[in-house]
Design an enzyme around this catalytic site. Sequence first.
Site, mmCIF file in Angstrom:
data_model
loop_
_atom_site.group_PDB
_atom_site.id
_atom_site.type_symbol
_atom_site.label_atom_id
_atom_site.label_comp_id
_atom_site.label_asym_id
_atom_site.label_seq_id
_atom_site.Cartn_x
_atom_site.Cartn_y
_atom_site.Cartn_z
ATOM 1 N N CYS A 127 0.845 -1.254 -0.072
ATOM 2 C CA CYS A 127 -0.019 0.045 0.010
ATOM 3 C C CYS A 127 0.804 1.303 -0.167
ATOM 4 O O CYS A 127 2.042 0.931 -0.215
ATOM 5 C CB CYS A 127 -0.971 -0.221 1.223
ATOM 6 S SG CYS A 127 -0.124 0.155 2.861
ATOM 7 N N ARG A 128 0.400 2.294 0.178
ATOM 8 C CA ARG A 128 1.450 3.618 0.221
ATOM 9 C C ARG A 128 2.347 3.722 1.279
ATOM 10 O O ARG A 128 3.327 4.048 1.194
ATOM 11 C CB ARG A 128 0.217 4.714 0.092
ATOM 12 C CG ARG A 128 1.022 6.364 0.081
ATOM 13 C CD ARG A 128 0.174 7.429 0.240
ATOM 14 N NE ARG A 128 -0.255 7.655 1.368
ATOM 15 C CZ ARG A 128 0.283 8.198 2.657
ATOM 16 N NH1 ARG A 128 1.624 8.580 2.289
ATOM 17 N NH2 ARG A 128 -0.411 8.235 3.751
#
Length: 161
Positions: free
Chosen positions: A118-119
């Site tokens: 994810c980020r």
Amino acid sequence: MRTVRPRLAALMSLLTFLTLLSACTSAAGSNAEPTTTNASTRTSETGTRIQADYGAYTNLKPAELKQMLDRKDFFLVDTHVPPEGRLPKTDARIPFDKIEQRINEFPADKNAKIVLACRSGRMSSEASQTLVKLGYKNVYNLEGGMIAWKKAGYEIIPEGK
């Protein structure tokens, strides 16, 4: 004979003190913060193993994932909400909070190697815990997410490409 006991007592005290000091230093010096409560870590051949309530998954550094991508033999999932780009060779985009509802999009084999990203690493860590809870045994998480990936100098594919 009387001088031996005080020396033995002093030696035992010193050993106890050193043991306690060593335990405190190890605990205080650890920068690895498990993402689950009551979790423990250990280093494996690739990554750091994170013990969660229902099993374990492995945190990967960006360089470790880059090496794995060079010989890709796993299912790579972007779990970030909202989408903000993706890693090369991403197989699926499944939001971290929809893992259980969309489990049919994951490999049916519970031993299949699955890597989540994810980020920042927070959402994929939560998704890793969910997969472990659902019985998956070979789950990996990109530690620090795409922020760490980009900081290491690796490519992120922008949205829409």
